[in-house]
Design an enzyme around this catalytic site. Structure first.
Site, PDB file in Angstrom:
ATOM      1  N   TRP A 102       0.866  -1.189   0.000  1.00 54.18           N
ATOM      2  CA  TRP A 102       0.000   0.000   0.000  1.00 54.18           C
ATOM      3  C   TRP A 102       0.891   1.222   0.000  1.00 54.18           C
ATOM      4  O   TRP A 102       1.899   1.271   0.707  1.00 54.18           O
ATOM      5  CB  TRP A 102      -0.912   0.036   1.233  1.00 54.18           C
ATOM      6  CG  TRP A 102      -1.655   1.333   1.294  1.00 54.18           C
ATOM      7  CD1 TRP A 102      -2.763   1.673   0.581  1.00 54.18           C
ATOM      8  CD2 TRP A 102      -1.281   2.496   2.050  1.00 54.18           C
ATOM      9  NE1 TRP A 102      -3.122   2.978   0.855  1.00 54.18           N
ATOM     10  CE2 TRP A 102      -2.230   3.510   1.757  1.00 54.18           C
ATOM     11  CE3 TRP A 102      -0.255   2.791   2.946  1.00 54.18           C
ATOM     12  CZ2 TRP A 102      -2.179   4.774   2.324  1.00 54.18           C
ATOM     13  CZ3 TRP A 102      -0.191   4.052   3.514  1.00 54.18           C
ATOM     14  CH2 TRP A 102      -1.152   5.033   3.215  1.00 54.18           C
ATOM     15  N   ASP A 135      -6.812  -4.391  10.437  1.00 55.51           N
ATOM     16  CA  ASP A 135      -6.044  -3.147  10.329  1.00 55.51           C
ATOM     17  C   ASP A 135      -6.788  -2.043  11.063  1.00 55.51           C
ATOM     18  O   ASP A 135      -7.573  -1.306  10.479  1.00 55.51           O
ATOM     19  CB  ASP A 135      -5.832  -2.774   8.860  1.00 55.51           C
ATOM     20  CG  ASP A 135      -4.897  -1.584   8.699  1.00 55.51           C
ATOM     21  OD1 ASP A 135      -4.385  -1.097   9.724  1.00 55.51           O
ATOM     22  OD2 ASP A 135      -4.690  -1.132   7.561  1.00 55.51           O
ATOM     23  N   ASP A 150     -11.838   6.951   6.856  1.00 51.39           N
ATOM     24  CA  ASP A 150     -10.955   5.801   7.102  1.00 51.39           C
ATOM     25  C   ASP A 150     -10.251   5.979   8.440  1.00 51.39           C
ATOM     26  O   ASP A 150      -9.063   6.275   8.508  1.00 51.39           O
ATOM     27  CB  ASP A 150      -9.940   5.685   5.960  1.00 51.39           C
ATOM     28  CG  ASP A 150      -8.980   4.513   6.167  1.00 51.39           C
ATOM     29  OD1 ASP A 150      -9.392   3.523   6.771  1.00 51.39           O
ATOM     30  OD2 ASP A 150      -7.827   4.632   5.727  1.00 51.39           O
ATOM     31  N   HIS A 188     -11.381   1.898   2.961  1.00 55.91           N
ATOM     32  CA  HIS A 188     -10.774   2.572   1.820  1.00 55.91           C
ATOM     33  C   HIS A 188     -11.731   2.881   0.681  1.00 55.91           C
ATOM     34  O   HIS A 188     -11.315   2.997  -0.473  1.00 55.91           O
ATOM     35  CB  HIS A 188      -9.597   1.745   1.298  1.00 55.91           C
ATOM     36  CG  HIS A 188      -8.400   1.803   2.184  1.00 55.91           C
ATOM     37  ND1 HIS A 188      -7.156   1.326   1.800  1.00 55.91           N
ATOM     38  CD2 HIS A 188      -8.228   2.293   3.433  1.00 55.91           C
ATOM     39  CE1 HIS A 188      -6.296   1.506   2.790  1.00 55.91           C
ATOM     40  NE2 HIS A 188      -6.932   2.089   3.792  1.00 55.91           N
ATOM     41  N   GLU A 215      -3.060  -3.013  -2.542  1.00 56.96           N
ATOM     42  CA  GLU A 215      -4.181  -2.455  -1.778  1.00 56.96           C
ATOM     43  C   GLU A 215      -4.506  -1.044  -2.252  1.00 56.96           C
ATOM     44  O   GLU A 215      -3.640  -0.178  -2.297  1.00 56.96           O
ATOM     45  CB  GLU A 215      -3.810  -2.434  -0.290  1.00 56.96           C
ATOM     46  CG  GLU A 215      -4.844  -1.790   0.608  1.00 56.96           C
ATOM     47  CD  GLU A 215      -4.378  -1.737   2.056  1.00 56.96           C
ATOM     48  OE1 GLU A 215      -5.130  -1.190   2.889  1.00 56.96           O
ATOM     49  OE2 GLU A 215      -3.262  -2.211   2.363  1.00 56.96           O
ATOM     50  N   HIS A 229      -8.298  -6.388   4.616  1.00 60.11           N
ATOM     51  CA  HIS A 229      -7.919  -5.689   5.829  1.00 60.11           C
ATOM     52  C   HIS A 229      -9.225  -5.190   6.444  1.00 60.11           C
ATOM     53  O   HIS A 229      -9.869  -4.299   5.887  1.00 60.11           O
ATOM     54  CB  HIS A 229      -6.986  -4.513   5.551  1.00 60.11           C
ATOM     55  CG  HIS A 229      -5.551  -4.896   5.523  1.00 60.11           C
ATOM     56  ND1 HIS A 229      -4.534  -3.980   5.325  1.00 60.11           N
ATOM     57  CD2 HIS A 229      -4.943  -6.087   5.685  1.00 60.11           C
ATOM     58  CE1 HIS A 229      -3.361  -4.604   5.356  1.00 60.11           C
ATOM     59  NE2 HIS A 229      -3.581  -5.879   5.569  1.00 60.11           N
ATOM     60  N   ASP A 244     -10.160   3.694  11.061  1.00 62.85           N
ATOM     61  CA  ASP A 244      -9.553   2.473  11.598  1.00 62.85           C
ATOM     62  C   ASP A 244      -9.890   2.216  13.065  1.00 62.85           C
ATOM     63  O   ASP A 244      -9.013   1.967  13.886  1.00 62.85           O
ATOM     64  CB  ASP A 244      -8.028   2.506  11.414  1.00 62.85           C
ATOM     65  CG  ASP A 244      -7.635   2.373   9.954  1.00 62.85           C
ATOM     66  OD1 ASP A 244      -7.990   1.352   9.351  1.00 62.85           O
ATOM     67  OD2 ASP A 244      -6.995   3.286   9.416  1.00 62.85           O
ATOM     68  N   LYS A 264      -6.935   2.642  -2.212  1.00 67.77           N
ATOM     69  CA  LYS A 264      -7.519   3.558  -1.242  1.00 67.77           C
ATOM     70  C   LYS A 264      -8.247   4.669  -1.988  1.00 67.77           C
ATOM     71  O   LYS A 264      -7.856   5.039  -3.104  1.00 67.77           O
ATOM     72  CB  LYS A 264      -6.438   4.151  -0.330  1.00 67.77           C
ATOM     73  CG  LYS A 264      -7.010   4.887   0.884  1.00 67.77           C
ATOM     74  CD  LYS A 264      -5.939   5.192   1.917  1.00 67.77           C
ATOM     75  CE  LYS A 264      -6.580   5.803   3.170  1.00 67.77           C
ATOM     76  NZ  LYS A 264      -5.586   6.058   4.229  1.00 67.77           N
ATOM     77  N   ASP A 299      -9.605  -3.124   1.753  1.00 68.46           N
ATOM     78  CA  ASP A 299      -9.613  -2.588   3.105  1.00 68.46           C
ATOM     79  C   ASP A 299     -10.975  -1.947   3.349  1.00 68.46           C
ATOM     80  O   ASP A 299     -11.420  -1.112   2.560  1.00 68.46           O
ATOM     81  CB  ASP A 299      -8.492  -1.564   3.271  1.00 68.46           C
ATOM     82  CG  ASP A 299      -8.365  -1.059   4.711  1.00 68.46           C
ATOM     83  OD1 ASP A 299      -9.354  -0.495   5.219  1.00 68.46           O
ATOM     84  OD2 ASP A 299      -7.288  -1.211   5.309  1.00 68.46           O
TER      85      ASP A 299
END
Length: 417
Positions: free
Chosen positions: A184, A325, A293, A261, A225, A285, A295, A227, A258
């Site tokens: 990423w 993640d 985003d 993302h 990955e 993820h 997390d 985003k 993800d």
């Protein structure tokens, strides 16, 4: 009533639908979750010259007890793993190398800098996954790495990614299970670009050079990955979903999704079945975006249940490589790992305890009334009693009992740091 007594009562409720809980347990045991090490130290890493966190990543909170050495981080991971049912993997970033106090730049990293992690993984009977770290570095200060117009900077990061794949290969060879090495990058622009194509051409050429290096694919699995945006790249990200989906498909690499993302109204659960038609395997993820985003620690919300359902009902437990993640420095970090990972496993167990074949048949028959009714009724089936029994069978605490062990560990270990 004991956990065992509760389980024996509810088992019959599932069996009447032809659901074998024993089979569900056996399938669940075989699914490793890749637990990200960076929850334990707020993505600080162990480089000799600590770099300021960058790349659109932010960790908020100052809960005491953060790991500051490799030994502390591994100790915290051991505690979390002791509270999570099953055999899993640990996911490392390149910044977690151990260089004995020597300044080793990222384009010079070698497998030997991760020997301590491998020895620990052997002791713990866990696998290892890997990620090159293309952020928090002077050569990523302007938000561009593999798509940078300066060839010298691109070459630096290309070499770093090649060495990261070789480290993944080393993990796979030493631990007897392939490592997933995921790329990423933060590359993008804060405001509207005047040229979207050229940076993507440079990224494609950089990836081609990285993957041209000879690495045993039976020991190292490559993933890319995407985003949507990041802090400092709000208007444009070079490695978009469309870019990486196309690149992965054309070059036989894994496309990693993800859950933070994408647009706030997009969900990765809706993408899994589509991509599985064209890819033998996928990687995930799993995090929890709150408005962006961000997390957050994974909870057992609707989207997590849907992710588990899409994996299970499409017979993809061996096709989807599940990683986590998230990073929250406002709560106990060992508890964060435990909560998030247990919830990911819960979502899979929940899906395994549904009459999925019958629900598919109802859909094909156009019986949407019964389909909706059953899907809703199963939400309040006594799933918790099955989960508690599974935990005890796997030798970890059931219900909230694990929290007592985290409190004891905080008092004895974390509070002394």
């Amino acid at each position: 009533m004991s956990v065992n007594e509760n389980f024996l009562l509810v088992k019959k409720q599932y069996e009447k639908w032809g659901i074998s809980i024993d089979n569900a347990f056996e399938q669940l045991k075989s699914v490793p979750i890749s637990i990200h090490c960076w929850q334990g130290d707020d993505i600080t890493g162990f480089e000799v010259e600590e770099q300021e966190l960058s790349g659109g990543i932010d960790v908020t909170g100052d809960y005491p007890g953060k790991a500051t050495t490799p030994e502390e981080l591994r100790s915290d991971l051991e505690k979390a793993l002791s509270l999570i049912p099953g055999s899993h993997k640990v996911n490392l970033h390149a910044i977690y190398a151990e260089t004995d106090g020597q300044k080793i730049d990222r384009n010079e990293l070698e497998p030997k800098h991760f020997e301590n992690w491998v020895n620990w993984a052997k002791k713990m009977n866990v696998g290892l996954d890997f990620n090159p770290t293309l952020f928090s570095h002077p050569k990523a200060a302007d938000g561009l790495t593999l798509a940078h117009p300066d060839k010298q900077i691109r070459d630096f990061w290309i070499e770093h990614c090649i060495r990261s794949r070789q480290i993944g290969e080393y993990f796979g060879k030493e631990l007897g299970q392939p490592a997933l090495t995921n790329i990423w990058i933060p590359d993008g622009f804060k405001d509207i670009p005047s040229d979207r194509l050229t940076p993507r051409k440079r990224l494609k050429e950089s990836l081609d050079a990285i993957f041209a290096a000879d690495v045993d694919e039976s020991l190292n699995v490559d993933a890319v990955e995407s985003k949507l945006f990041g802090i400092g790249s709000e208007a444009y990200v070079v490695g978009s979903h469309e870019f990486y989906m196309g690149y992965a498909m054309k070059n036989n690499k894994l496309c990693l999704l993800d859950s933070g993302h994408y647009h706030p109204t997009e969900v990765i659960s809706n993408k899994i079945s589509a991509l599985l038609l064209f890819h033998d395997k996928l990687a995930l993820h799993v995090s929890r975006p709150v408005r962006w985003d961000s997390d957050h620690v994974v909870i057992l919300d609707d989207e997590l249940r849907e992710i588990g359902l899409e994996i299970v009902r499409n017979n993809a437990l061996d096709k989807v490589m599940i990683g986590l993640d998230f990073f929250d420095a406002s709560i106990n970090r060992v508890a964060a790992w435990t909560i998030g990972t247990r919830n990911m496993i819960k979502s899979l167990l929940y899906a395994l305890l549904l009459p999925n074949d019958h629900l598919k048949q109802l859909q094909d028959e156009g019986n949407f009334t019964e389909r909706l009714a059953l899907m809703e009724e199963f939400k309040t089936y006594p799933f918790g009693a099955v989960w508690d029994y599974y935990c005890e069978q796997m030798g970890v605490p059931s219900q909230e009992k694990w929290l007592d062990q985290v409190k004891e560990y905080e008092k004895a270990v974390l509070s002394q740091r």
